[in-house]
Design a protein around this motif. Structure first.
Motif, mmCIF file in Angstrom:
data_model
loop_
_atom_site.group_PDB
_atom_site.id
_atom_site.type_symbol
_atom_site.label_atom_id
_atom_site.label_comp_id
_atom_site.label_asym_id
_atom_site.label_seq_id
_atom_site.Cartn_x
_atom_site.Cartn_y
_atom_site.Cartn_z
ATOM 1 N N MET A 1 -42.251 115.680 39.409
ATOM 2 C CA MET A 1 -43.393 116.415 39.253
ATOM 3 C C MET A 1 -44.376 116.171 38.266
ATOM 4 N N SER A 2 -45.442 116.498 38.504
ATOM 5 C CA SER A 2 -46.506 116.020 37.561
ATOM 6 C C SER A 2 -46.793 116.964 36.392
ATOM 7 N N GLU A 3 -46.733 118.289 36.667
ATOM 8 C CA GLU A 3 -47.086 119.165 35.790
ATOM 9 C C GLU A 3 -45.762 119.699 34.977
ATOM 10 N N THR A 4 -45.912 120.072 33.716
ATOM 11 C CA THR A 4 -45.077 120.485 32.800
ATOM 12 C C THR A 4 -44.946 122.001 32.715
ATOM 13 N N LEU A 5 -43.901 122.662 33.286
ATOM 14 C CA LEU A 5 -43.574 123.953 33.246
ATOM 15 C C LEU A 5 -43.104 124.537 31.956
ATOM 16 N N HIS A 6 -43.342 125.819 31.901
ATOM 17 C CA HIS A 6 -42.650 126.678 30.802
ATOM 18 C C HIS A 6 -41.372 127.242 31.505
ATOM 19 N N THR A 7 -40.172 126.560 31.299
ATOM 20 C CA THR A 7 -38.994 127.059 31.736
ATOM 21 C C THR A 7 -38.392 128.568 31.053
ATOM 22 N N GLU A 8 -38.608 129.783 31.634
ATOM 23 C CA GLU A 8 -38.105 130.923 31.016
ATOM 24 C C GLU A 8 -36.512 130.927 31.052
ATOM 25 N N ARG A 9 -36.073 131.483 30.007
ATOM 26 C CA ARG A 9 -34.659 131.534 29.770
ATOM 27 C C ARG A 9 -34.195 133.258 30.169
ATOM 28 N N LEU A 10 -33.842 133.445 31.237
ATOM 29 C CA LEU A 10 -33.383 134.682 31.554
ATOM 30 C C LEU A 10 -31.890 135.153 31.582
ATOM 31 N N ALA A 11 -31.746 136.428 31.054
ATOM 32 C CA ALA A 11 -30.219 136.784 30.681
ATOM 33 C C ALA A 11 -30.129 137.515 31.965
ATOM 34 N N ALA A 12 -28.482 137.375 32.186
ATOM 35 C CA ALA A 12 -27.895 137.661 33.279
ATOM 36 C C ALA A 12 -27.925 139.316 33.241
ATOM 37 N N ASP A 13 -28.828 140.125 33.095
ATOM 38 C CA ASP A 13 -28.944 141.535 33.114
ATOM 39 C C ASP A 13 -29.881 142.055 34.187
ATOM 40 N N PRO A 14 -29.973 143.192 34.670
ATOM 41 C CA PRO A 14 -30.859 143.528 35.794
ATOM 42 C C PRO A 14 -32.106 143.282 35.554
ATOM 43 N N ALA A 15 -32.640 143.286 34.527
ATOM 44 C CA ALA A 15 -34.177 142.750 34.267
ATOM 45 C C ALA A 15 -34.362 141.270 34.643
ATOM 46 N N GLY A 16 -33.217 140.497 34.078
ATOM 47 C CA GLY A 16 -33.366 139.022 34.052
ATOM 48 C C GLY A 16 -33.269 138.681 35.533
ATOM 49 N N ILE A 17 -32.452 139.378 36.345
ATOM 50 C CA ILE A 17 -32.025 139.064 37.897
ATOM 51 C C ILE A 17 -33.390 139.527 38.347
ATOM 52 N N ARG A 18 -33.962 140.539 38.307
ATOM 53 C CA ARG A 18 -34.898 141.086 38.821
ATOM 54 C C ARG A 18 -36.375 139.920 38.881
ATOM 55 N N ARG A 19 -36.506 139.602 37.726
ATOM 56 C CA ARG A 19 -37.301 138.487 37.196
ATOM 57 C C ARG A 19 -36.990 137.240 37.919
ATOM 58 N N ALA A 20 -35.723 136.788 38.097
ATOM 59 C CA ALA A 20 -35.526 135.642 38.862
ATOM 60 C C ALA A 20 -35.919 135.664 40.266
ATOM 61 N N ALA A 21 -35.350 136.852 40.630
ATOM 62 C CA ALA A 21 -35.771 137.201 42.239
ATOM 63 C C ALA A 21 -37.195 137.144 42.464
ATOM 64 N N GLU A 22 -38.255 137.521 41.674
ATOM 65 C CA GLU A 22 -39.484 137.616 41.716
ATOM 66 C C GLU A 22 -39.951 136.320 41.697
ATOM 67 N N LEU A 23 -39.496 135.354 41.007
ATOM 68 C CA LEU A 23 -39.978 134.168 40.879
ATOM 69 C C LEU A 23 -39.480 133.263 42.101
#
Length: 337
Positions: A1-23
């Motif tokens: 991949m040509s671009e460098t991404l900011h890799t989010e670290r998400l906790a395995a809690d409801p908020a983290g799961i919702r964010r992962a699903a959105e992505l």
């Protein structure tokens, strides 16, 4: 991949799961833990999202990817199950799902898994993983998620979030950290599309356990015939009915052109993988292009498909590999995929 991404670290809690699903629903790449290893997830219905998996992993070939779903009903909705295959599949699901078993099944005409995730085959590799976080994520997305192991191709599969970050930090959008994986080896892959089921990969469900439920099962130690086209076993995966000519620098009026970058003039029919020469876009459009040129070219009476050169770098290697396989004649004795 040509671009460098900011890799989010998400906790395995409801908020983290919702964010992962959105992505994931937005076409992004999210690593998540299952009971086997961490998978690199992307929306399986999106060729563009799936292409990003191959780019991030540096995967040299477009091998079929396992699609993960939240339950057996959702998984089997992607498949065309009839007769004995249906009976065995439901029995296996009852015993081993959720769990470390992947079934290769006939693809339904209504399947939402993309051509790129299926590597252009008429079969799908489907799994319902075990693990509270993985299942919660899959339910939140509500669609199949393609997820090979979350590592650079050729390296050891990751069984912990730290392993994923060592390999893919800056190459993926997020990681959903659910802790160490309980099994630590990949899922068993069992092909049910033939008279006798075939073990394609040993894993978390043993051959003995499978045989206790299914009866006879072929596996590489006792099966010396040509293995099936999943995952990546046959030289010719999706072979168009029209012959394919590789590395074309000119094109004839009776040829269909699979272009990359500026199109060559004079073709009877053209599909451009990427006018700008973007390899991710080209990967996402490859199978659709081959199918279009094959179908429309046959209607228009063209004699073959001419493919312009693809760079020998990054995803270009995978695209070239698939085109080489498409160019090889399909053996008349090939086993159905």
């Amino acid at each position: 991949m040509s671009e460098t991404l900011h890799t989010e670290r998400l906790a395995a809690d409801p908020a983290g799961i919702r964010r992962a699903a959105e992505l994931l629903k937005a076409g992004k790449l999210v690593a998540f833990g299952t009971e086997t290893v961490y998978g690199l997830g992307a929306l399986a219905s999106s060729d563009t999202a799936v292409a990003r998996i191959f780019a991030a992993k540096g995967r040299p070939r477009f091998n079929p990817l396992i699609s993960h779903l939240a339950d057996a009903e959702s998984a089997f909705a992607q498949a065309d199950l009839q007769g004995r295959i249906k009976d065995i599949a439901y029995a296996l699901a009852e015993k081993f799902w959720p769990g470390p078993l992947t079934m290769v099944l006939p693809r339904s005409p209504n399947a939402t898994v993309s051509d790129l995730a299926a590597a252009g085959l008429d079969t799908l590799a489907l799994r319902v993983p075990r693990g509270k976080t993985a299942l919660a994520l899959l339910r939140e997305v509500g669609a199949p998620i393609a997820a090979p192991s979350a590592n650079i191709s050729g390296t050891v599969s990751p069984s912990d979030a730290s392993h994923v970050l060592r390999s893919l930090d800056g190459r993926i959008d997020a990681i959903l950290d659910s802790g160490p994986c309980s099994v630590g080896v990949e899922s068993t892959v069992l092909d049910l599309t033939r008279d006798t089921p075939l073990l394609l990969r040993p894993g978390g469900v043993t051959l003995e356990d499978l045989r206790a439920l299914c009866g006879p099962i072929h596996h590489p130690d006792d099966f010396t015939e040509a293995l099936p086209a999943s995952p990546g076993r046959l030289a010719s995966h999706y072979a168009p009915s029209l012959p394919v000519r590789l590395d074309a620098y000119e094109v004839e009026p009776d040829e269909a052109l699979l272009a990359f970058g500026p199109s060559l003039p004079g073709a009877g029919l053209t599909w451009n993988l990427s006018e700008t020469g973007d390899l991710e876009e080209a990967a996402a459009r490859l199978f659709a292009g081959l199918r279009f040129l094959d179908a429309e070219g046959t209607k228009q009476g063209v004699t073959r498909i001419a493919a312009q050169p693809i760079p020998r770098q990054g995803l270009g290697l995978a695209i070239r590999d698939r085109l080489r396989r498409a160019a090889e004649p399909r053996p008349s004795s090939a086993l159905p995929g």
